[in-house]
Motif scaffolding. Structure first.
Motif, PDB file in Angstrom:
ATOM      1  N   LEU A  94       0.786  -1.192   0.015  1.00 40.67           N
ATOM      2  CA  LEU A  94       0.125   0.032   0.188  1.00 40.67           C
ATOM      3  C   LEU A  94       1.005   1.346   0.115  1.00 40.67           C
ATOM      4  O   LEU A  94       0.608   2.124  -0.631  1.00 40.67           O
ATOM      5  CB  LEU A  94      -0.983   0.123   1.270  1.00 40.67           C
ATOM      6  CG  LEU A  94      -2.040  -0.834   1.279  1.00 40.67           C
ATOM      7  CD1 LEU A  94      -2.899  -0.781   2.443  1.00 40.67           C
ATOM      8  CD2 LEU A  94      -3.163  -0.359   0.272  1.00 40.67           C
ATOM      9  N   LEU A  95       1.807   1.171   0.860  1.00 38.61           N
ATOM     10  CA  LEU A  95       2.846   2.704   0.862  1.00 38.61           C
ATOM     11  C   LEU A  95       3.586   2.758  -0.474  1.00 38.61           C
ATOM     12  O   LEU A  95       3.734   3.809  -0.816  1.00 38.61           O
ATOM     13  CB  LEU A  95       3.843   2.173   1.965  1.00 38.61           C
ATOM     14  CG  LEU A  95       3.178   2.354   3.336  1.00 38.61           C
ATOM     15  CD1 LEU A  95       4.460   1.898   4.462  1.00 38.61           C
ATOM     16  CD2 LEU A  95       3.007   4.041   3.683  1.00 38.61           C
ATOM     17  N   GLU A  96       3.913   1.529  -1.138  1.00 39.42           N
ATOM     18  CA  GLU A  96       4.588   1.648  -2.349  1.00 39.42           C
ATOM     19  C   GLU A  96       3.745   2.229  -3.447  1.00 39.42           C
ATOM     20  O   GLU A  96       3.854   2.877  -4.275  1.00 39.42           O
ATOM     21  CB  GLU A  96       4.908   0.242  -2.933  1.00 39.42           C
ATOM     22  CG  GLU A  96       5.676   0.062  -4.095  1.00 39.42           C
ATOM     23  CD  GLU A  96       5.726  -1.137  -4.837  1.00 39.42           C
ATOM     24  OE1 GLU A  96       6.318  -1.216  -5.971  1.00 39.42           O
ATOM     25  OE2 GLU A  96       5.907  -2.101  -4.041  1.00 39.42           O
ATOM     26  N   MET A  97       2.271   1.715  -3.337  1.00 33.15           N
ATOM     27  CA  MET A  97       1.373   2.357  -4.166  1.00 33.15           C
ATOM     28  C   MET A  97       1.014   3.717  -4.024  1.00 33.15           C
ATOM     29  O   MET A  97       0.939   4.552  -4.991  1.00 33.15           O
ATOM     30  CB  MET A  97       0.090   1.475  -4.103  1.00 33.15           C
ATOM     31  CG  MET A  97      -0.984   1.855  -5.333  1.00 33.15           C
ATOM     32  SD  MET A  97      -2.421   0.577  -5.054  1.00 33.15           S
ATOM     33  CE  MET A  97      -3.237   1.322  -6.367  1.00 33.15           C
ATOM     34  N   LEU A  98       1.152   4.314  -2.809  1.00 33.66           N
ATOM     35  CA  LEU A  98       0.831   5.603  -2.531  1.00 33.66           C
ATOM     36  C   LEU A  98       2.002   6.532  -2.765  1.00 33.66           C
ATOM     37  O   LEU A  98       1.865   7.675  -3.344  1.00 33.66           O
ATOM     38  CB  LEU A  98       0.882   5.717  -0.713  1.00 33.66           C
ATOM     39  CG  LEU A  98       0.551   7.100  -0.175  1.00 33.66           C
ATOM     40  CD1 LEU A  98      -0.539   7.998  -0.879  1.00 33.66           C
ATOM     41  CD2 LEU A  98       0.309   6.958   1.290  1.00 33.66           C
ATOM     42  N   GLU A 124      -2.925  -2.392  -7.427  1.00 34.66           N
ATOM     43  CA  GLU A 124      -4.207  -2.689  -7.042  1.00 34.66           C
ATOM     44  C   GLU A 124      -4.488  -3.962  -7.249  1.00 34.66           C
ATOM     45  O   GLU A 124      -5.233  -4.642  -6.232  1.00 34.66           O
ATOM     46  CB  GLU A 124      -5.404  -1.558  -7.833  1.00 34.66           C
ATOM     47  CG  GLU A 124      -6.511  -1.875  -7.072  1.00 34.66           C
ATOM     48  CD  GLU A 124      -7.423  -1.225  -8.038  1.00 34.66           C
ATOM     49  OE1 GLU A 124      -8.674  -0.862  -7.488  1.00 34.66           O
ATOM     50  OE2 GLU A 124      -7.386  -1.033  -9.203  1.00 34.66           O
ATOM     51  N   LEU A 125      -4.176  -4.639  -8.238  1.00 34.84           N
ATOM     52  CA  LEU A 125      -4.597  -5.848  -8.554  1.00 34.84           C
ATOM     53  C   LEU A 125      -4.067  -6.866  -7.314  1.00 34.84           C
ATOM     54  O   LEU A 125      -4.534  -7.840  -6.814  1.00 34.84           O
ATOM     55  CB  LEU A 125      -4.369  -6.682 -10.032  1.00 34.84           C
ATOM     56  CG  LEU A 125      -5.157  -5.702 -10.978  1.00 34.84           C
ATOM     57  CD1 LEU A 125      -4.765  -6.213 -12.351  1.00 34.84           C
ATOM     58  CD2 LEU A 125      -6.853  -6.180 -11.019  1.00 34.84           C
ATOM     59  N   ALA A 126      -2.803  -6.546  -7.276  1.00 32.59           N
ATOM     60  CA  ALA A 126      -2.069  -7.333  -6.252  1.00 32.59           C
ATOM     61  C   ALA A 126      -2.406  -7.107  -4.918  1.00 32.59           C
ATOM     62  O   ALA A 126      -2.531  -8.270  -4.318  1.00 32.59           O
ATOM     63  CB  ALA A 126      -0.408  -6.924  -6.385  1.00 32.59           C
ATOM     64  N   ILE A 127      -2.858  -5.894  -4.325  1.00 30.20           N
ATOM     65  CA  ILE A 127      -3.338  -5.830  -3.229  1.00 30.20           C
ATOM     66  C   ILE A 127      -4.747  -6.429  -3.044  1.00 30.20           C
ATOM     67  O   ILE A 127      -4.807  -7.085  -1.941  1.00 30.20           O
ATOM     68  CB  ILE A 127      -3.582  -4.103  -2.916  1.00 30.20           C
ATOM     69  CG1 ILE A 127      -2.110  -3.787  -2.619  1.00 30.20           C
ATOM     70  CG2 ILE A 127      -4.308  -3.867  -1.577  1.00 30.20           C
ATOM     71  CD1 ILE A 127      -2.238  -2.145  -2.905  1.00 30.20           C
ATOM     72  N   ASP A 128      -5.717  -6.291  -4.014  1.00 29.07           N
ATOM     73  CA  ASP A 128      -6.944  -7.122  -3.897  1.00 29.07           C
ATOM     74  C   ASP A 128      -6.516  -8.634  -3.754  1.00 29.07           C
ATOM     75  O   ASP A 128      -7.394  -9.109  -2.842  1.00 29.07           O
ATOM     76  CB  ASP A 128      -7.732  -6.836  -5.099  1.00 29.07           C
ATOM     77  CG  ASP A 128      -8.188  -5.364  -5.036  1.00 29.07           C
ATOM     78  OD1 ASP A 128      -7.946  -4.841  -4.190  1.00 29.07           O
ATOM     79  OD2 ASP A 128      -8.805  -4.863  -6.159  1.00 29.07           O
ATOM     80  N   MET A 180       3.184   5.205 -16.008  1.00 30.15           N
ATOM     81  CA  MET A 180       3.045   4.924 -14.658  1.00 30.15           C
ATOM     82  C   MET A 180       1.951   4.260 -14.189  1.00 30.15           C
ATOM     83  O   MET A 180       1.821   3.414 -13.155  1.00 30.15           O
ATOM     84  CB  MET A 180       3.610   6.056 -13.572  1.00 30.15           C
ATOM     85  CG  MET A 180       4.963   6.568 -13.961  1.00 30.15           C
ATOM     86  SD  MET A 180       5.400   7.963 -12.973  1.00 30.15           S
ATOM     87  CE  MET A 180       5.313   7.669 -11.205  1.00 30.15           C
ATOM     88  N   GLU A 181       0.770   4.537 -15.067  1.00 28.10           N
ATOM     89  CA  GLU A 181      -0.444   4.235 -14.743  1.00 28.10           C
ATOM     90  C   GLU A 181      -0.637   2.702 -14.708  1.00 28.10           C
ATOM     91  O   GLU A 181      -1.334   1.880 -13.858  1.00 28.10           O
ATOM     92  CB  GLU A 181      -1.473   4.780 -15.364  1.00 28.10           C
ATOM     93  CG  GLU A 181      -3.022   4.513 -15.254  1.00 28.10           C
ATOM     94  CD  GLU A 181      -3.337   4.853 -13.747  1.00 28.10           C
ATOM     95  OE1 GLU A 181      -4.509   4.468 -13.243  1.00 28.10           O
ATOM     96  OE2 GLU A 181      -2.614   5.592 -13.117  1.00 28.10           O
ATOM     97  N   LYS A 182       0.314   2.110 -15.506  1.00 31.18           N
ATOM     98  CA  LYS A 182      -0.023   0.274 -15.513  1.00 31.18           C
ATOM     99  C   LYS A 182       0.605  -0.151 -14.302  1.00 31.18           C
ATOM    100  O   LYS A 182      -0.121  -1.124 -13.884  1.00 31.18           O
ATOM    101  CB  LYS A 182       1.001  -0.064 -16.767  1.00 31.18           C
ATOM    102  CG  LYS A 182       0.295   0.258 -17.807  1.00 31.18           C
ATOM    103  CD  LYS A 182       1.122  -0.148 -19.424  1.00 31.18           C
ATOM    104  CE  LYS A 182       0.543   0.162 -20.451  1.00 31.18           C
ATOM    105  NZ  LYS A 182       1.379  -0.349 -21.745  1.00 31.18           N
ATOM    106  N   ARG A 183       1.565   0.463 -13.622  1.00 36.78           N
ATOM    107  CA  ARG A 183       2.027  -0.149 -12.611  1.00 36.78           C
ATOM    108  C   ARG A 183       1.288   0.293 -11.319  1.00 36.78           C
ATOM    109  O   ARG A 183       0.990  -0.744 -10.686  1.00 36.78           O
ATOM    110  CB  ARG A 183       3.532   0.677 -12.280  1.00 36.78           C
ATOM    111  CG  ARG A 183       4.134   0.417 -10.909  1.00 36.78           C
ATOM    112  CD  ARG A 183       4.550  -1.297 -10.849  1.00 36.78           C
ATOM    113  NE  ARG A 183       5.048  -1.544  -9.609  1.00 36.78           N
ATOM    114  CZ  ARG A 183       5.026  -2.826  -9.001  1.00 36.78           C
ATOM    115  NH1 ARG A 183       4.404  -3.658  -9.714  1.00 36.78           N
ATOM    116  NH2 ARG A 183       5.611  -3.049  -7.754  1.00 36.78           N
TER     117      ARG A 183
END
Length: 224
Positions: A15-19, A55-59, A47-50
């Motif tokens: 989550l922190l990486e995504m933030l 998001e998919l990995a977190i879900d 960067m939007e692909k990453r």
């Protein structure tokens, strides 16, 4: 340490990486806006692909934790909050990508007067500082800092209310720059939305730590 603790830590780190990633998108958007930099706008879009993959990995990780570890109390609240936080962060990334697309479509440097009237410096600085505060609040489980974000969001909302009037005044002053002015107007709208989404993240963090639901409380007070 329980078997669940490493899973929770890994989820939090993702989550922190995504933030951090969506914050970087906004920082690049700011530079691209003021410098009319097409390369930076392209970077934000790429960067939007990453962001989407995170998001998919977190879900997926949340689903696995629920299925395999049966979390309770604060751990369960964190997993439930993580589902929503990742969605809010992905939507922040979408708004950053939208800003970059506006910039790429109208690659023209704005007059200083336009930037000043729309208060774009303030809008960018506040949204980026909200995201930095959110990162620190999440890392340290600091609900006091999370609540400070709400006041910053009020600044964005107030400026957004005046954006239509500002756009009309600038179009009258610069009738040959209508497309550029509308681009800047759209950026204000998207930055205000980023503020709302960051506030949502703060509410989810408070739910996780304090078991308090803050969503819709203002609406309930108004109705009363």
């Amino acid at each position: 340490m329980s078997h669940l603790d490493p899973e929770i830590d890994s989820l939090k780190n993702t989550l922190l990486e995504m933030l951090e990633l969506v914050t970087s998108q906004l920082v690049k958007c700011k530079e691209a806006t003021f410098d009319a930099d097409a390369d930076l706008a392209k970077e934000v879009i790429s960067m939007e692909k990453r962001v989407n993959s995170l998001e998919l990995a977190i879900d997926k990780r949340c689903e696995n934790i629920l299925a395999l570890y049966n979390p309770v109390a604060t751990d369960l609240r964190f997993v439930l909050a993580a589902f929503k936080i990742s969605n809010d962060l992905e939507r922040i990334g979408d708004n950053a990508e939208g800003i970059a697309n506006f910039l790429f479509d109208v690659m023209e440097k704005a007059e200083d007067d336009m930037i000043e009237k729309f208060k774009l410096n303030m809008m960018y600085d506040v949204t980026i500082s909200m995201l930095h505060d959110m990162e620190e609040a999440m890392e340290n489980e600091d609900t006091k800092l999370a609540r400070k974000i709400f006041k910053k969001d009020d600044q964005l909302n107030e400026n957004n209310k005046n954006a239509s009037k500002t756009a009309a005044e600038l179009i009258e002053k610069y009738p040959n720059k209508i497309k550029l002015i509308l681009k800047l107007f759209s950026i204000v709208r998207k930055l205000e939305r980023v503020g709302d989404l960051t506030k949502n993240v703060g509410e989810e963090l408070i739910f996780h730590i304090e078991a308090k639901v803050l969503k819709h409380k203002k609406d309930q007070k108004k109705k009363k």
